[in-house]
Scaffold this motif. Structure first.
Motif, PDB file in Angstrom:
ATOM      1  N   LYS A   9       0.617  -1.292   0.157  1.00  0.00           N
ATOM      2  CA  LYS A   9       0.083   0.083   0.145  1.00  0.00           C
ATOM      3  C   LYS A   9       0.873   1.225   0.169  1.00  0.00           C
ATOM      4  O   LYS A   9       1.900   1.046   0.270  1.00  0.00           O
ATOM      5  CB  LYS A   9      -0.825  -0.083   1.415  1.00  0.00           C
ATOM      6  N   LYS A  10       0.263   2.507  -0.058  1.00  0.00           N
ATOM      7  CA  LYS A  10       1.168   3.782  -0.394  1.00  0.00           C
ATOM      8  C   LYS A  10       0.721   4.765   0.685  1.00  0.00           C
ATOM      9  O   LYS A  10      -0.477   4.684   1.231  1.00  0.00           O
ATOM     10  CB  LYS A  10       0.841   4.229  -1.826  1.00  0.00           C
ATOM     11  N   LYS A  15       3.491   9.713  -3.398  1.00  0.00           N
ATOM     12  CA  LYS A  15       3.172   8.533  -2.820  1.00  0.00           C
ATOM     13  C   LYS A  15       4.445   7.494  -2.697  1.00  0.00           C
ATOM     14  O   LYS A  15       5.014   7.376  -3.714  1.00  0.00           O
ATOM     15  CB  LYS A  15       2.219   7.765  -3.820  1.00  0.00           C
ATOM     16  N   LYS A  21       5.594   3.652  -1.161  1.00  0.00           N
ATOM     17  CA  LYS A  21       5.366   2.334  -1.040  1.00  0.00           C
ATOM     18  C   LYS A  21       5.637   1.716   0.268  1.00  0.00           C
ATOM     19  O   LYS A  21       6.730   1.882   0.551  1.00  0.00           O
ATOM     20  CB  LYS A  21       5.705   1.448  -2.221  1.00  0.00           C
TER      21      LYS A  21
END
Length: 329
Positions: A41-42, A49, A51
């Protein structure tokens, strides 16, 4: 500098991210680390953004510094592995606080004792940090003999699960209980596990960590820790006995002049610290200062601070800033 934050999706981890942005600390790379369910997810950091990584992948990247806020088990399992790889670790759990070879640091008090040889620095417990921030300058002047502490601790001290229980109970929803009892409209005299003598781990942390930070095992300390249905921060009722007598106005002036403290002490105008006033603030607030006339050289006071800020994330980031300023990293 390449920085890893282990436990980035937790309540403290999120505040650390906010502080890194607020303070404009330059990072070459940020390695956000969380549990398996969050990997891939980020998160947003400085409008980008990034990770979320596994701790195994981050370990292989050899970050310059890692801030651990994922609990004692993770810190015990991975902390020394990271330091042996050359990472300087700031640990926010209870794993290393009482280890004789590790320093327990509140920068305003004992940051000067950090050296290049220190590869793992322990962050004290949240309730300890706000306590020693107020008491240490008074100890230097008047020498403390005894401390009696009662804490009134926010549900955020139990992380998101504690906050979820309170909010679900407020909304009359079914909830998983992290506490033994309902917390909404209740007060629970129970923080963490009890030992065989009836003291909780939270109470023992206050006693043992304060003595370590003060480098003084002779101070008499007793404590009672209580969970209250509050979100904004921890509160503490303190009774002190000094070796030397004090002038109450001089004492207030000492606190007023201490960096990181805010004096809120005017009962005529109902000015005193409360969690609702201290939430999302990096300082420690003190008020209700008055002599205890039942004992000589004694004093009562009230201390409040946002436990996610100075009690956790802010102190860790201040340690990071100290390391950067002194070119230890």
């Amino acid at each position: 500098m390449n920085l890893a934050i282990v436990g980035v999706t937790g309540m403290v981890g999120r505040v650390i991210l906010n502080l890194l942005e607020e303070k404009k600390i330059f990072l070459k790379n940020l390695y956000p680390v969380a549990s398996k369910k969050s990997i891939g997810k980020k998160i947003f950091f400085k409008k980008k953004k990034i990770k979320i990584l596994s701790i195994e992948e981050t370990f292989s990247l050899k970050p310059d510094v890692a801030i651990f806020s994922a609990g004692a088990e993770i810190s015990k399992k991975w902390g020394m592995k990271f330091t042996r790889k050359g990472t300087l670790l700031i640990d926010n759990s209870s794993a290393w606080r009482m280890n004789k070879s590790k320093k327990l640091i509140v920068p305003e008090i004992n940051g000067k004792f950090i050296s290049k040889r220190d590869k793992l620095i322990a962050n004290p417990n949240c309730s300890t940090i706000q306590l020693v921030m107020v008491l240490y300058p008074l100890h230097l002047k008047y020498r403390i003999k005894n401390i009696t502490i009662s804490t009134y601790q926010s549900v955020t001290g139990s992380g998101k699960k504690g906050l979820d229980q309170l909010r679900n109970e407020e909304d009359r929803k079914k909830t998983k209980k992290i506490y033994s009892f309902k917390i909404h409209r209740n007060v629970i005299p129970h923080c963490d596990k009890f030992d065989d003598y009836g003291s909780s781990k939270e109470e023992l942390k206050l006693i043992n960590e304060t003595k370590k930070i003060f480098s003084n095992k002779r101070i008499g300390i007793t404590s009672t820790s209580i969970r209250v249905p509050i979100v904004g921060g921890h509160s503490e009722s303190i009774n002190l006995t000094f070796k030397n007598d004090f002038d109450i106005n001089e004492l207030r002036q000492i606190l007023s002049n201490t960096s990181g403290l805010i004096l809120m002490d005017n009962i005529k105008k109902n000015i005193y610290p409360m969690p609702i006033l201290c939430e999302e603030n990096n300082n420690v607030f003190v008020g209700r200062i008055r002599r205890d006339f039942s004992k000589k050289k004694s004093l009562n006071m009230w201390i409040v601070s946002d436990n996610l800020r100075k009690g956790s994330a802010t102190n860790a980031v201040q340690i990071l800033e100290y390391l950067i300023y002194n070119k230890f990293i």
